[in-house]
Design a protein around this motif. Structure first.
Motif, PDB file in Angstrom:
ATOM      1  N   ARG A 186     -27.682  11.101 -10.266  1.00 35.68           N
ATOM      2  CA  ARG A 186     -27.366  12.026  -9.171  1.00 35.68           C
ATOM      3  C   ARG A 186     -26.818  11.243  -7.980  1.00 35.68           C
ATOM      4  O   ARG A 186     -27.394  11.243  -6.898  1.00 35.68           O
ATOM      5  CB  ARG A 186     -28.604  12.811  -8.764  1.00 35.68           C
ATOM      6  CG  ARG A 186     -29.178  13.561  -9.959  1.00 35.68           C
ATOM      7  CD  ARG A 186     -30.056  14.627  -9.534  1.00 35.68           C
ATOM      8  NE  ARG A 186     -29.401  15.854  -9.972  1.00 35.68           N
ATOM      9  CZ  ARG A 186     -29.778  17.039  -9.597  1.00 35.68           C
ATOM     10  NH1 ARG A 186     -30.760  17.186  -8.777  1.00 35.68           N
ATOM     11  NH2 ARG A 186     -29.166  18.098 -10.038  1.00 35.68           N
ATOM     12  N   HIS A 187     -25.680  10.615  -8.157  1.00 32.66           N
ATOM     13  CA  HIS A 187     -25.120   9.748  -7.118  1.00 32.66           C
ATOM     14  C   HIS A 187     -24.845  10.481  -5.808  1.00 32.66           C
ATOM     15  O   HIS A 187     -25.182   9.974  -4.743  1.00 32.66           O
ATOM     16  CB  HIS A 187     -23.833   9.088  -7.615  1.00 32.66           C
ATOM     17  CG  HIS A 187     -24.075   8.071  -8.667  1.00 32.66           C
ATOM     18  ND1 HIS A 187     -23.867   8.335  -9.992  1.00 32.66           N
ATOM     19  CD2 HIS A 187     -24.532   6.813  -8.588  1.00 32.66           C
ATOM     20  CE1 HIS A 187     -24.177   7.275 -10.703  1.00 32.66           C
ATOM     21  NE2 HIS A 187     -24.589   6.323  -9.879  1.00 32.66           N
ATOM     22  N   ASP A 188     -24.205  11.633  -5.878  1.00 26.95           N
ATOM     23  CA  ASP A 188     -23.853  12.346  -4.646  1.00 26.95           C
ATOM     24  C   ASP A 188     -25.103  12.776  -3.880  1.00 26.95           C
ATOM     25  O   ASP A 188     -25.175  12.623  -2.658  1.00 26.95           O
ATOM     26  CB  ASP A 188     -22.971  13.559  -4.952  1.00 26.95           C
ATOM     27  CG  ASP A 188     -21.606  13.166  -5.475  1.00 26.95           C
ATOM     28  OD1 ASP A 188     -21.162  12.030  -5.193  1.00 26.95           O
ATOM     29  OD2 ASP A 188     -20.968  13.986  -6.164  1.00 26.95           O
ATOM     30  N   THR A 189     -26.067  13.312  -4.589  1.00 28.22           N
ATOM     31  CA  THR A 189     -27.316  13.736  -3.939  1.00 28.22           C
ATOM     32  C   THR A 189     -28.054  12.537  -3.357  1.00 28.22           C
ATOM     33  O   THR A 189     -28.568  12.597  -2.242  1.00 28.22           O
ATOM     34  CB  THR A 189     -28.218  14.479  -4.943  1.00 28.22           C
ATOM     35  OG1 THR A 189     -27.500  15.594  -5.462  1.00 28.22           O
ATOM     36  CG2 THR A 189     -29.501  14.951  -4.289  1.00 28.22           C
ATOM     37  N   LEU A 190     -28.095  11.443  -4.094  1.00 25.58           N
ATOM     38  CA  LEU A 190     -28.767  10.242  -3.608  1.00 25.58           C
ATOM     39  C   LEU A 190     -28.073   9.699  -2.372  1.00 25.58           C
ATOM     40  O   LEU A 190     -28.726   9.340  -1.387  1.00 25.58           O
ATOM     41  CB  LEU A 190     -28.810   9.181  -4.711  1.00 25.58           C
ATOM     42  CG  LEU A 190     -29.481   7.868  -4.350  1.00 25.58           C
ATOM     43  CD1 LEU A 190     -30.942   8.086  -3.954  1.00 25.58           C
ATOM     44  CD2 LEU A 190     -29.387   6.892  -5.517  1.00 25.58           C
ATOM     45  N   ARG A 191     -26.748   9.653  -2.388  1.00 28.21           N
ATOM     46  CA  ARG A 191     -25.998   9.161  -1.219  1.00 28.21           C
ATOM     47  C   ARG A 191     -26.301  10.015   0.016  1.00 28.21           C
ATOM     48  O   ARG A 191     -26.542   9.498   1.102  1.00 28.21           O
ATOM     49  CB  ARG A 191     -24.501   9.161  -1.518  1.00 28.21           C
ATOM     50  CG  ARG A 191     -23.651   8.566  -0.397  1.00 28.21           C
ATOM     51  CD  ARG A 191     -22.174   8.614  -0.729  1.00 28.21           C
ATOM     52  NE  ARG A 191     -21.818   7.803  -1.862  1.00 28.21           N
ATOM     53  CZ  ARG A 191     -21.572   6.482  -1.802  1.00 28.21           C
ATOM     54  NH1 ARG A 191     -21.676   5.853  -0.653  1.00 28.21           N
ATOM     55  NH2 ARG A 191     -21.226   5.822  -2.887  1.00 28.21           N
ATOM     56  N   ARG A 192     -26.300  11.342  -0.138  1.00 32.56           N
ATOM     57  CA  ARG A 192     -26.594  12.237   0.987  1.00 32.56           C
ATOM     58  C   ARG A 192     -28.039  12.061   1.470  1.00 32.56           C
ATOM     59  O   ARG A 192     -28.293  12.070   2.680  1.00 32.56           O
ATOM     60  CB  ARG A 192     -26.345  13.694   0.589  1.00 32.56           C
ATOM     61  CG  ARG A 192     -24.886  14.067   0.527  1.00 32.56           C
ATOM     62  CD  ARG A 192     -24.655  15.575   0.428  1.00 32.56           C
ATOM     63  NE  ARG A 192     -25.483  16.235  -0.577  1.00 32.56           N
ATOM     64  CZ  ARG A 192     -25.131  16.428  -1.847  1.00 32.56           C
ATOM     65  NH1 ARG A 192     -23.972  15.988  -2.277  1.00 32.56           N
ATOM     66  NH2 ARG A 192     -25.933  17.069  -2.668  1.00 32.56           N
ATOM     67  N   THR A 193     -28.956  11.914   0.537  1.00 29.51           N
ATOM     68  CA  THR A 193     -30.368  11.735   0.904  1.00 29.51           C
ATOM     69  C   THR A 193     -30.559  10.462   1.726  1.00 29.51           C
ATOM     70  O   THR A 193     -31.211  10.476   2.782  1.00 29.51           O
ATOM     71  CB  THR A 193     -31.249  11.684  -0.356  1.00 29.51           C
ATOM     72  OG1 THR A 193     -31.115  12.927  -1.055  1.00 29.51           O
ATOM     73  CG2 THR A 193     -32.703  11.433  -0.016  1.00 29.51           C
ATOM     74  N   SER A 236     -29.019  10.775   5.149  1.00 37.07           N
ATOM     75  CA  SER A 236     -29.864  11.609   6.005  1.00 37.07           C
ATOM     76  C   SER A 236     -31.045  10.808   6.543  1.00 37.07           C
ATOM     77  O   SER A 236     -31.404  10.906   7.720  1.00 37.07           O
ATOM     78  CB  SER A 236     -30.354  12.824   5.212  1.00 37.07           C
ATOM     79  OG  SER A 236     -31.184  13.631   5.999  1.00 37.07           O
ATOM     80  N   THR A 279     -34.551   9.197  -9.081  1.00 35.36           N
ATOM     81  CA  THR A 279     -33.224   9.729  -9.347  1.00 35.36           C
ATOM     82  C   THR A 279     -32.838   9.535 -10.803  1.00 35.36           C
ATOM     83  O   THR A 279     -33.295   8.599 -11.459  1.00 35.36           O
ATOM     84  CB  THR A 279     -32.167   9.090  -8.422  1.00 35.36           C
ATOM     85  OG1 THR A 279     -30.928   9.761  -8.588  1.00 35.36           O
ATOM     86  CG2 THR A 279     -31.999   7.617  -8.690  1.00 35.36           C
ATOM     87  N   VAL A 318     -38.081   7.698  -3.844  1.00 39.81           N
ATOM     88  CA  VAL A 318     -37.122   8.694  -4.313  1.00 39.81           C
ATOM     89  C   VAL A 318     -36.838   8.410  -5.790  1.00 39.81           C
ATOM     90  O   VAL A 318     -36.386   7.319  -6.132  1.00 39.81           O
ATOM     91  CB  VAL A 318     -35.804   8.620  -3.509  1.00 39.81           C
ATOM     92  CG1 VAL A 318     -34.788   9.607  -4.045  1.00 39.81           C
ATOM     93  CG2 VAL A 318     -36.059   8.830  -2.032  1.00 39.81           C
TER      94      VAL A 318
END
Length: 83
Positions: free
Chosen positions: A19-26, A29, A16, A14
């Motif tokens: 993009r902390h929020d997107t990375l945390r969600r990824t 998941s 990045t 991955v």
């Protein structure tokens, strides 16, 4: 030919950049994935931000996910460097 009696390993990479929020969600998941019994996986996050600001997040999350997680800083910021 693949030996179906051997387990397989998949490494997910991955990239990045701030993009902390997107990375945390990824990563959350991915923690919910249930690979088959003959498949393991790990995740490598390539942090391409100027100051490697995803590294503390990776350290935090790596304690809670069921897969191997590591980070690699990639400088200078440039997607071709990250890849």
């Amino acid at each position: 030919m693949t030996d179906h009696n051997q387990s397989q390993h998949l490494a997910v990479i991955v990239c990045t950049f701030n993009r902390h929020d997107t990375l945390r969600r990824t990563l959350a998941s991915m923690a919910r994935l249930t690979p088959g019994r003959d498949l393991t996986f790990s995740v490598v996050v390539v942090d391409n931000s100027d100051d490697s600001n995803a590294l503390p997040l990776i350290d935090e999350i790596s304690q809670t996910v069921p897969y191997a997680l590591r980070a690699i800083p990639a400088h200078p910021p440039n997607i071709s460097i990250a890849r």
